[in-house]
Each structure stands twice: as structure tokens, then as C-alpha cells.
Write an enzyme that holds these catalytic residues in place. Structure first.
Site: not given
Ligand code: GCW
Length: 719
Positions: A306, A380, A408
Site C-alpha cells: 500500500e 483484510d 474497521e
Molecule cells: O486494512 C487495511 C487498512 C489500512 C491499514 C492496512 C494494513 C495500516 O485499511 O488502513 O494500514 O490494512 O494493515 O497495513
């Protein structure tokens, strides 16, 4: 005299009116209201032998004294002479009495961090011993002992030994230096970087107490989307101040490392892990960190994921990056925790497969002292995911579990979702790595492959909200993480029960219904958000609310449509050999189970199959009908949760009762929103009517699609 009594009474009633703001978590220590029990405990506990004057033993002693004072409503005096009802605290090294009273094999079973609770007769007196081989174990024993009282258990006789199954039991804070918290829904960060190192908020100590009470022994203070400034002297001094507060509680501090730090704060031209100048820079940085924090736990790294920099920027592998850091950190006794949450923009392959594809070939290439931290599932932190295919697939590498406590994808801090059933579902999943009974738990606790370096982490749900976690029930998820990291054989029900009894009340009329509500809450949420294996269909960016229609993200695999693949034929992601073949990453037994439409558990169906709308489900309903059934049942269950909670009125304090009541009201509205938006949207593909008997959505699909939430919490800019 009378006046004092009056004020005392006034003070007590005042406290009982105002104190239930959730700040005390599960460590409330209120006076036991059952008089018979109170008398029994009081007669069994009369005095405390003064513990040795080390920071941890003094901390343990203070906790025990204040806990007993609260629970028994009287002070337990410190008294060096042995008496009936004496409590003895210490290690065999600090008290010769302990070595004579506690059987050696019990101490051996306690290991380095465990504890022994033992009642015995010494010099003709009935005594209670709380001990461990190391001082942190004594502290854990004190908290366990207080839990027995808080939950109204018997304390005599005791002959109980407990040792943690997992070594590194960590919280991961996604907290930024500007106090915003990525995916945080409970206020701003509890770390007040600006006032540190000189101002030490009382919260830091209470945070340490809470963590130690559930066996958490480390905390990563900063966001994995890291800021290089974290590793500058200014911030190291601040982190050292926190480490100083946490040390007596057996808690180590860890930090996140930004891979490009040598460039950003070190003025080097490169961060290439094979460049000697870069290696030297990290070695010096490690020396500097340890000069401030001698027991520093280690570095947590998110790299090449990311947008975060990493070794691949220089054509190197994750192992090259992790090993360079390990060479700097491990000589000081720390570890490097390297995250496996990676997916590349350039890789057009199913996102499910990317972590495995990148990491599996690196098995055996990581240096000693490196752990690879893997999220519980392949995508995720969704409401339900199959276990991550890396578990059991990297025998030569210690794999650490990463759960997300902060909600989240689970309704933020507004929805009551007890996560322990999610955690245990993954731990109990069988990887078949070494034949049947190769559960994920055994891959994590080191028994599957014989690793001694083991770990489990939870992305923290803590902020500066008075009640720490935003939702009073979100505290249970923090609690459950600690308890399961200590002992993953505990059941979600057992953990819920002890949490409820300590946090709210011991009455069966409260414990029973609330426990049942907690235990079903995760399935309820799955039903109204992502039933039957749907995943990643939430709002874009902020991840708030439903948006299965979204297809405008800058990369395909951020779009819900990429994951559900609804079309006129059916719904779901085909990950069989005919599709992305992600199933091939699992052992044959698992791949066969999930890969066959007949045997795939329906809870995971749409994770692995593109299923025709009129496919007959086990219930006899078609897929479309079943989908509607799940969405409607989910929303209805929230209604039932509200009813259950309403029935609890008067059994606990009005303050938390009212808070939860309001939050459940929001949850009900949002569950209906999820249900309506998803059913209307998927209906545009199934072209089938809503089954008879279901209330029609009161808004149109266009309405749900028009909703915008520019200020949804939790995005957290890392300035
Ligand atoms: O779930 C996603 C989140 C990001 C997060 C990423 C991760 C810290 O939306 O905000 O970043 O995972 O786990 O690195």
C-alpha cells in the site's frame, strides 16, 4: 464521627453514581455484594507478607492491596509474621518460604512467564502463595487471583499453574505522531507525544495494568504506515519514558520502522538493504535505540505494501530487508516483525494469492529473530475470512498472528461485535500441514514446527475516549486478545463470561443473556454485512457502510465489484482451478473441502465459488433466497439484541446501560441500511423478487448509492 460517616457514605454513593464511565475496564474491584462470600474470602485472607522491594513485586503488591481493599471493603495489612490467612508474594529467589511450600515441578511448569497459585500450610498456618519464576509471573498471578475473587470463584484450596502458550503477546497501535489513529474509533491516540517525556498521564499506568492483567507483554506504539521521525532522538526519548512506565508491568515497547528512514532521517541516498552504508546506519540506529530503551522489544515493519517503501524498491526481497534489520536488532535481544500484508499494484493476480506468492518462496531465508506477521485471513480483516494460506506453509519461519481489534470492517466502535468467536474460528481451522490436526493454533504457538519464537498481535482499539475503546463492549475484544494469546484453548464463551462478571456484574440474570448476546453477535454481523462468504463490499476509503456497487477505486482490488463478481448468472469469486485457483495455496484436504461446491461450508461459499442465483442451498432455498434470508435474519437479530439489553435495565449501572442502549439503536439502523442496500443492489443482478414476507426496503438503491461520508472517523492522516 457521625459527620465523617455521613461524608463517607455520601462519597460512596456519589462514586457509585458517577464512576461507571468504563474507565476501570475489567479491573473495577468493587466490594463483593454477596455477604456470605465476602465473609468467606475475608476469613481466608488476613494479611500480606511484605514483598521484596523490586519495582515489579512492589507493583504486584500494590495491585493486590488495592484490589483486595476494594473487593473486601477493608485493608489487608502488611505483616511480616506468618498468620492464618497470610498471602505470600514473590519468586523462589526473593522468598525462601516459597521454595519450601511450592512443589518444584509446579514451578518448573510455570516456565519463564507463568505463575503458581498455591494454598498450603506453613508453620501450622494456612497461607496462600502467589509466585512465579520471574517477577512478571508473580504479577500475572496477582491479576489471576483477583480475577478469581471478582468472578466469585473459590480460592481455597488452590494448586494452579498457568504458563502462556505464546511468547510475544502484543498490541499494535496504528497511532500517528499527530495523535490521529488509523482506523481508530475511540478518540485520538492515548500517546500524548507533545507532552512526553515529561508528562506521564495516569492513563499510561492504567493501560499497563490492564494489559498485564491479561498477559499482554508488549506494545507497538506507532502506526505500521510509519513515520521515520519515530526513530529520531526526540521521539526515542518519549518512547523511553513510556517504556519506563510499562517496565514494572512486564511490558516491552516496540516501534515501527519506515524502511526509507536512512534516507529521510539519515541523509543517505539509498535505503538498499544490501548497501553497507545502509546496514551500518541501521546498526547505529539500533545501538541508539537500546541506549535509551535497554529492553526494547524490536521493530515492526510494513514494507512494499500500500505504498510503503521496502526492499523491493531496490530489487531486493522481503528477506533481504528483514535480515538487515535483524542484524542490527537481534544482537541487543530484540526481534524484527515483518508483515506479510502485501499486495502489489502491478500484479494482476487475485489479491488473495499475493502474500503467499511473495512469502512462501522466502521460507528458510529469514534470519533467526525474524517473525513474519500474517493477518488471520488472506484479504483484510473481513467479518469472516478463511484462514490465511501461509499458516502451515512456511515451516522454517516463525509466523505470528495478526488480528484486528479495532472494528474497521466490523461496524466501527458503534456495533456490538464480540470478536473472540472470529479469533477462535481461525485458531481452530485445520491447515493439514502435517496431516489432520495441524490447526492454525499449533502453527502460531510453535508446536507444529518446533519454533520457540512465537507471537500473536491485535491491532489496538484503544483511544483517549474515557472508556478506552469507544463501545463498552469493545473492551471485551482487547480482553479476549490477551486471554487467547495466553491460552488459545480458552473458549470464547469462557472469556466472555469472565469479562462480563468483572466488567459488569456477577448475577446470573445478567451474565446468561449478555453472554449469549455476545457469542452470537459476530454471526449476526456477518449476516447483515457479508453473509455466505461475501467480502470487501464496504464503502470506499473510510470503509463505513455498504457499497457493493463501488467500482471507481484507483486499483481494481480496492473495488467491491472485484470481490463479489455479481452478474446475471450468479454471485461470488471463483477461486477454484477454473477461476483464480487460489485454493491451490492450501493443502489438498483443505483445497478439496472448499473447492467442492457440495462440501464447501456455506459460510465460505462465495469466497471460493461463483454460484448461480438459483443454486439450491442446504436449507432448500435458492442462493438468492438464502442471501435475503441471511440479511433479514441479521438485521432482526440486532432487534433481538436490543430487547435482550432492555431486559438488563436495573441490573447494572444506568450510565453504561444507557450508552449501550443508544449504540444498539445505531447498530439496528445500520444493520437495516446494510441489508437494504445490499439486497437492492444484488437484486439488480438476480432479477428475482424479494421472497414473500420480507419488509420492503424503504429507500431506493439510488438513495443508498448517493450517501457520502466525508468525515467518517478512522482515516487518520500521518502528517
Ligand atoms: O486494512 C487495511 C487498512 C489500512 C491499514 C492496512 C494494513 C495500516 O485499511 O488502513 O494500514 O490494512 O494493515 O497495513
Amino acid at each position: 464521627m457521625k459527620k465523617t460517616a455521613f461524608f463517607f457514605f455520601f462519597f460512596l454513593s456519589f462514586c457509585s453514581l458517577c464512576a461507571e464511565d468504563g474507565y476501570r475496564l475489567w479491573l473495577r474491584y468493587d466490594k463483593i455484594s454477596d455477604n456470605a462470600l465476602l465473609q468467606q474470602y475475608s476469613s481466608q485472607l488476613s494479611s500480606l507478607l511484605p514483598a521484596a522491594s523490586t519495582p515489579t513485586l512492589q507493583t504486584a503488591q500494590q495491585e493486590l492491596q488495592s484490589g483486595l481493599q476494594g473487593l473486601l471493603g477493608k485493608q489487608i495489612p502488611l505483616q511480616p509474621a506468618l498468620a492464618n490467612g497470610s498471602i505470600i508474594l514473590g519468586t523462589p529467589a526473593t522468598s525462601s518460604l516459597i521454595a519450601s511450600v511450592v512443589p518444584a515441578r509446579q514451578l518448573a511448569a510455570a516456565g519463564a512467564e507463568g505463575f503458581v497459585l498455591q494454598t498450603a500450610v506453613s508453620s501450622g498456618k494456612n497461607v496462600t502463595v502467589i509466585t512465579g519464576n520471574k517477577e512478571a509471573g508473580v504479577l500475572y498471578g496477582v491479576f489471576y487471583f483477583l480475577r478469581l475473587l471478582q468472578t466469585h470463584q473459590s480460592i481455597r484450596p488452590l494448586a494452579f499453574t498457568s504458563a502462556p502458550k505464546i511468547g510475544l503477546r502484543l498490541l499494535n497501535h496504528w497511532d500517528n505522531l499527530n495523535r490521529s489513529v488509523e482506523r481508530g474509533y475511540a478518540g485520538i491516540s492515548i500517546w500524548d507525544w507533545h507532552k512526553l517525556p515529561d508528562y506521564l498521564d495516569r492513563r499510561y499506568t492504567d493501560y499497563a495494568r490492564a494489559n498485564a492483567s491479561i498477559g499482554i507483554n508488549g506494545t507497538v506504539l506507532t502506526n505500521v504506515n510509519a513515520n521515520a521521525l519515530t526513530l529520531t532522538k526526540d521521539y526515542l526519548v518519549k518512547a523511553a519514558a513510556l517504556a519506563h512506565v510499562f517496565r514494572p508491568y512486564g511490558i516491552k515497547v516496540y516501534l515501527t520502522a519506515r524502511f526509507s528512514a536512512p534516507i529521510e532521517i539519515g541523509k543517505l541516498k539509498t535505503a538498499d538493504p544490501l548497501d553497507p552504508a545502509v546496514q551500518q546506519w541501521w546498526k547505529q540506529k539500533a545501538d541508539e535505540i537500546y541506549s535509551y530503551i535497554p529492553d526494547f522489544g524490536g521493530l515492526l515493519v510494513k514494507a512494499n505494501s500500500e505504498g510503503q517503501p521496502g526492499p523491493q524498491n531496490y530489487g531486493r526481497t522481503h528477506a533481504d530487508g528483514a535480515n538487515m534489520l535483524a542484524d542490527a536488532i537481534t544482537p541487543h535481544g530484540g526481534v524484527v516483525i515483518w508483515r506479510a500484508f502485501v499486495y502489489s499494484n502491478e500484479t494482476p493476480d487475485d489479491r488473495f494469492k499475493q502474500a503467499y506468492n511473495e512469502f512462501k518462496p522466502l521460507d528458510g531465508k529469514f534470519r533467526k529473530g525474524v517473525l513474519v506477521q500474517v493477518k488471520n485471513g488472506p484479504i483484510d480483516f473481513q467479518p469472516r475470512e478463511p484462514f490465511h494460506p501461509l499458516f502451515g506453509a512456511m515451516p522454517a519461519t516463525p509466523l505470528m498472528m495478526e488480528y484486528q481489534l479495532t472494528q474497521e470492517y466490523l461496524g466501527f466502535a458503534t456495533h456490538l461485535v464480540y470478536e473472540a468467536p472470529l479469533f477462535t474460528e481461525v485458531l481452530q481451522a485445520d491447515t493439514y500441514a502435517k496431516g489432520k490436526r495441524s490447526e492454525v493454533a499449533s502453527a502460531i504457538d510453535g508446536t507444529l514446527e518446533g519454533h520457540s519464537l512465537t507471537g500473536m498481535a491485535g491491532v489496538a482499539n484503544i483511544g483517549n475516549d474515557r472508556n478506552w475503546c469507544g463501545h463498552p463492549f469493545a473492551q471485551a475484544n482487547w480482553y479476549a486478545l490477551g486471554r487467547l494469546a495466553w491460552d488459545h484453548d480458552l473458549s470464547a464463551a469462557q472469556i466472555a463470561e469472565e469479562w462480563i462478571r468483572q466488567t459488569f456484574a456477577n448475577q446470573p440474570a445478567f451474565v446468561g443473556p449478555v453472554k449469549a448476546m455476545m457469542l452470537s453477535s459476530r454471526e449476526t454481523m456477518v449476516n447483515y454485512m457479508t453473509p455466505l462468504g461475501l467480502h470487501h463490499i464496504m464503502g470506499y476509503g473510510h470503509h463505513y457502510g455498504p457499497a457493493p456497487w463501488y467500482n471507481q477505486a484507483p486499483r481494481a482490488d480496492w473495488n467491491p465489484v472485484y470481490f463479489h463478481k455479481a452478474d446475471s448468472l450468479g454471485l461470488g469469486f471463483d477461486r477454484t482451478a477454473a477461476g483464480s485457483n487460489a485454493l491451490a495455496q492450501y493443502k489438498d484436504e483443505v483445497a478439496r473441502l472448499y473447492g467442492n461446491l457440495q462440501t464447501c461450508p456455506e459460510a465460505f461459499l462465495l469466497w471460493f465459488h461463483h454460484v448461480p442465483w438459483n443454486y439450491k442451498m442446504k436449507s432448500g432455498r435458492t442462493l438468492w433466497e438464502e442471501l435475503c434470508y441471511k440479511y433479514y435474519t441479521g438485521a432482526d437479530s440486532v432487534k433481538q439484541m436490543r430487547q435482550t439489553w432492555n431486559g438488563m435495565k436495573g441490573l447494572i449501572d444506568e450510565e453504561r446501560f444507557a450508552q449501550v442502549n443508544m449504540l444498539l439503536g445505531i447498530q439496528e439502523k445500520e444493520a437495516i441500511w446494510w441489508r437494504n442496500a445490499c439486497v437492492l443492489y444484488f437484486q439488480t443482478f438476480s432479477r428475482m423478487p424479494l421472497p414473500a414476507g420480507y419488509e420492503k426496503p424503504d429507500q431506493s438503491l439510488e438513495y443508498y448509492q448517493s450517501l457520502r461520508f466525508p468525515y467518517a472517523p478512522g482515516i487518520g492522516g500521518n502528517l
